[in-house]
Design a protein around this motif. Structure first.
Motif, PDB file in Angstrom:
ATOM      1  N   UNK A   1       0.805  -1.231   0.000  1.00 23.84           N
ATOM      2  CA  UNK A   1       0.000   0.000   0.000  1.00 23.84           C
ATOM      3  C   UNK A   1       0.837   1.280   0.000  1.00 23.84           C
ATOM      4  N   UNK A   2       2.077   1.201   0.475  1.00 24.95           N
ATOM      5  CA  UNK A   2       2.924   2.387   0.596  1.00 24.95           C
ATOM      6  C   UNK A   2       3.653   2.730  -0.695  1.00 24.95           C
ATOM      7  N   UNK A   3       3.666   1.807  -1.678  1.00 29.52           N
ATOM      8  CA  UNK A   3       4.415   2.051  -2.917  1.00 29.52           C
ATOM      9  C   UNK A   3       3.494   2.225  -4.125  1.00 29.52           C
ATOM     10  N   UNK A   4       2.208   2.424  -3.860  1.00 29.77           N
ATOM     11  CA  UNK A   4       1.267   2.572  -4.970  1.00 29.77           C
ATOM     12  C   UNK A   4       1.505   3.853  -5.755  1.00 29.77           C
ATOM     13  N   UNK A   5       1.986   4.894  -5.077  1.00 31.90           N
ATOM     14  CA  UNK A   5       2.289   6.158  -5.756  1.00 31.90           C
ATOM     15  C   UNK A   5       3.753   6.126  -6.192  1.00 31.90           C
ATOM     16  N   UNK A   6       4.025   6.176  -7.502  1.00 30.14           N
ATOM     17  CA  UNK A   6       5.411   6.035  -7.984  1.00 30.14           C
ATOM     18  C   UNK A   6       6.379   7.050  -7.395  1.00 30.14           C
ATOM     19  N   UNK A   7       5.932   8.294  -7.134  1.00 31.66           N
ATOM     20  CA  UNK A   7       6.829   9.339  -6.644  1.00 31.66           C
ATOM     21  C   UNK A   7       6.904   9.406  -5.119  1.00 31.66           C
ATOM     22  N   UNK A   8       6.242   8.480  -4.446  1.00 28.08           N
ATOM     23  CA  UNK A   8       6.289   8.500  -2.984  1.00 28.08           C
ATOM     24  C   UNK A   8       7.700   8.178  -2.499  1.00 28.08           C
ATOM     25  N   UNK A   9       8.047   8.668  -1.311  1.00 22.22           N
ATOM     26  CA  UNK A   9       9.396   8.412  -0.776  1.00 22.22           C
ATOM     27  C   UNK A   9       9.611   6.913  -0.585  1.00 22.22           C
ATOM     28  N   UNK A  10       8.518   6.202  -0.199  1.00 25.85           N
ATOM     29  CA  UNK A  10       8.639   4.767   0.038  1.00 25.85           C
ATOM     30  C   UNK A  10       9.022   4.026  -1.245  1.00 25.85           C
ATOM     31  N   UNK A  11       8.330   4.348  -2.335  1.00 28.99           N
ATOM     32  CA  UNK A  11       8.621   3.664  -3.597  1.00 28.99           C
ATOM     33  C   UNK A  11       9.992   4.060  -4.137  1.00 28.99           C
ATOM     34  N   UNK A  12      10.338   5.337  -4.038  1.00 30.93           N
ATOM     35  CA  UNK A  12      11.638   5.776  -4.547  1.00 30.93           C
ATOM     36  C   UNK A  12      12.783   5.143  -3.765  1.00 30.93           C
ATOM     37  N   UNK A  13      12.584   4.986  -2.459  1.00 34.49           N
ATOM     38  CA  UNK A  13      13.608   4.366  -1.616  1.00 34.49           C
ATOM     39  C   UNK A  13      13.818   2.899  -2.015  1.00 34.49           C
TER      40      UNK A  13
END
Length: 440
Positions: free
Chosen positions: A253-265
Motif C-alpha cells: 500500500x505504501x508504494x502505490x504512488x510512484x513518486x512517494x518516498x517509500x517507492x523511490x527508496x
C-alpha cells in the motif's frame, strides 16, 4: 514436435558443463534416455552463457542414485536427484507423466481444492514430460548422443518472437503451481520478453493463489526475483501484475504512488543491488529485506505512539517485532538475515546519538557499514536533517583522528547552544552559626 540437427541450432558440447556431460553419458551408457533441458538450452539460443544445467531422464530417482555415489534425492512434491561435483550441482529429474494414472505412467499425484499439486511423483515418457513443462521455450531437449534438439512446443519460435507462452491452459497450469506466475514475470524481466495476453490475464486474476505457497519456498523465489541482476525490471513487473502485494502485503500500500518516498527508496535499493550483482560485488538479502519493511515499521511505530502513548523506543521495538512476524507468515526470512535486519533498523535511531565515545563505538561495530549505507540512502530520498546526519557520518569516516575530535567538539557545542540556558540558582544568604531549617 520439430527436430533440429546440429547444423540448425547453436548448442555445442564445449558450451556445456563437463559435469553435465558426464551425467548424460553415464545415464545413456546404462540404457536410459537422458537430455539436457530447459534454461541452459534456452540461454544458449539467446546468446547467453548458461549457469545451471538440468537433466531429464527415463531413470527413476532410485536408479539415478544407484549410478552416482555423489547423488542425493530431495523433494517431497516431486523427487529430484542432485548430483554434486564440488560446488556445482547437476539436477536430474525423471520424466514426468500426466496426473491421472494409466498403464504408461507410475507414481502418485495429489491436488488440493484450488487445483494445486501437493504431490507429483508421477513418472512418464519424454513426450509426456514435455507436455508437463511450464513454458514453451523450456520444452527443448538436447541429446549428446546425436547432437539434436527436440523442440516439442515450438520454443525456438517463442524465443524469436520474444514472447512467453505457457504450455496448456494458463488457468489450469497456474492453479497446479502458482509459483509459475512468479517465473513468468521473472523471465519477462530477465529475457526482455512479453507475456502473452491470455497468460497475463490469468496472472492478474489468480495472484491470490500465492498465499497457499509455503513461506520457505517463497523465500527462495524472492531471491531469484530480486537477486538476478534484473531486480528493478522484475520489481516493476511484480507491481504491474499485482504480485508484489502477495509477497509483501504490508509494503504494497505504501508504494502505490510512484513518486512517494517509500517507492523511490525501494527502487533505489533494488537498483543499487542490481549494480553490485552485475559488477561482481557481494550482496546480502538482509539489506534489501530491511529496506522493504522499513516504512511499514516506521508507520506502525508512529501509530503506536499516537494511540497507545508509548515512548518512541518502545513503540519502535514493538513495531519491529510485529511487522517482521507478519512478513514471516508470507515469506520466510532465515534468522541469519533477520538478525542483521534488526541491527540495521536499530542503528537508524542510534546514529543520531553520536556524542562522545558513542560515535567511536558505533564506527567499530561490525554492522555499522550496512546501517550507514541504509541511512545514506534514506537521506538521499528524504533530505533535510536525515541528509545532514548521513553527510556528517560520511565525513567522520573519512577524516583523521584529530579532525574527528574537532567534529565531536563542534557537535557538543552546537547541541549546548541550541538548548535553553539554565537559570542559575541564587546563592543562599548564609548566616554564621545558622542551622538548616527542620521545616519541610
Amino acid at each position: 514436435m520439430q527436430i533440429l540437427h546440429s547444423s540448425e541450432h547453436p548448442v555445442r558440447d564445449d558450451l556445456l558443463s563437463p559435469n553435465a556431460l558426464k551425467v548424460l553419458h553415464r545415464l545413456n551408457q546404462s540404457g536410459f534416455e537422458a537430455y539436457l533441458v530447459g534454461g541452459c538450452i534456452r540461454d544458449i539460443f539467446l546468446g547467453k552463457i548458461p549457469k545451471d544445467f538440468d537433466v531429464a531422464t527415463s531413470a527413476t530417482p532410485e536408479q539415478i542414485k544407484g549410478l552416482f555415489r555423489n547423488c542425493r534425492i530431495i523433494g517431497r512434491r516431486f523427487k529430484l536427484a542432485h548430483i554434486m561435483f564440488g560446488r556445482e550441482i547437476i539436477e536430474v529429474a525423471t520424466f514426468r507423466g500426466p496426473h491421472q494414472s494409466s498403464p504408461e505412467n507410475s507414481g502418485t499425484a495429489k491436488q488440493d481444492g484450488h487445483g494445486q499439486l501437493t504431490r507429483d511423483n508421477v513418472y512418464g515418457t519424454l513426450e509426456q514430460d514435455a507436455a508437463r513443462r511450464d513454458f514453451t521455450f523450456n520444452a527443448m531437449y538436447y541429446s549428446t548422443a546425436d547432437k539434436t534438439i527436440r523442440d516439442f512446443a515450438y520454443g525456438v519460435e517463442a524465443i524469436e518472437d520474444k514472447v512467453i507462452e505457457i504450455i496448456g491452459d494458463p488457468e489450469t497450469r497456474f492453479r497446479e503451481d502458482p509459483v509459475r506466475m512468479l517465473r513468468a514475470v521473472r523471465f519477462a524481466a530477465k529475457l526482455d520478453m512479453e507475456i502473452e495476453e491470455p497468460c497475463a490475464e490469468q496472472i492478474k486474476k489468480l495472484g491470490y493463489l500465492l498465499e497457499n505457497i509455503p513461506p520457505a519456498r517463497l523465500f527462495e523465489e524472492v531471491l531469484k526475483l530480486l537477486f538476478s541482476g534484473q531486480g528493478y525490471a522484475t520489481y516493476q513487473q511484480l507491481i504491474e501484475y499485482g504480485l508484489f502485494e502477495r509477497l509483501f502485503p504490508q509494503t504494497a500500500p505504501l508504494v502505490q504512488i510512484p513518486d512517494s518516498r517509500e517507492n523511490r527508496f525501494i527502487e533505489q535499493v533494488i537498483k543499487n543491488t542490481d549494480n553490485r550483482i552485475n559488477n561482481g560485488q557481494r550482496v546480502t538479502p538482509a539489506f534489501l529485506y530491511a529496506a522493504l519493511l522499513w516504512y511499514p515499521i516506521e508507520e506502525f511505530s508512529q501509530k503506536l505512539i499516537f494511540e497507545s502513548n508509548l515512548s518512541p523506543l518502545d513503540a519502535f521495538n514493538i513495531a519491529t517485532s510485529e511487522v517482521l512476524q507478519r512478513q514471516l507468515e508470507r515469506v520466510m526470512i532465515p534468522k541469519r538475515f533477520s538478525i542483521t535486519m534488526r541491527e540495521i533498523w536499530s542503528f537508524q535511531n542510534r546514529l543520531s546519538k553520536r556524542y562522545g565515545r558513542r560515535a567511536y563505538q558505533m564506527l567499530a561495530h561490525p554492522k555499522f557499514r550496512a546501517a550507514y549505507d541504509f541511512l545514506l540512502l534514506r537521506g538521499e530520498i528524504e533530505g533535510g536533517e536525515l541528509y545532514e546526519l548521513a553527510d556528517w557520518w560520511t565525513e567522520f569516516q573519512e577524516v583523521d583522528g584529530d579532525k574527528r575530535k574537532t567534529m565531536l567538539e563542534e557537535l557538543r557545542k552546537s547541541a549546548g547552544a541550541s538548548k535553553n540556558p539554565r537559570r542559575r540558582r541564587k546563592p543562599r544568604n548564609k548566616k554564621s552559626n545558622s542551622k538548616p531549617s527542620q521545616n519541610p
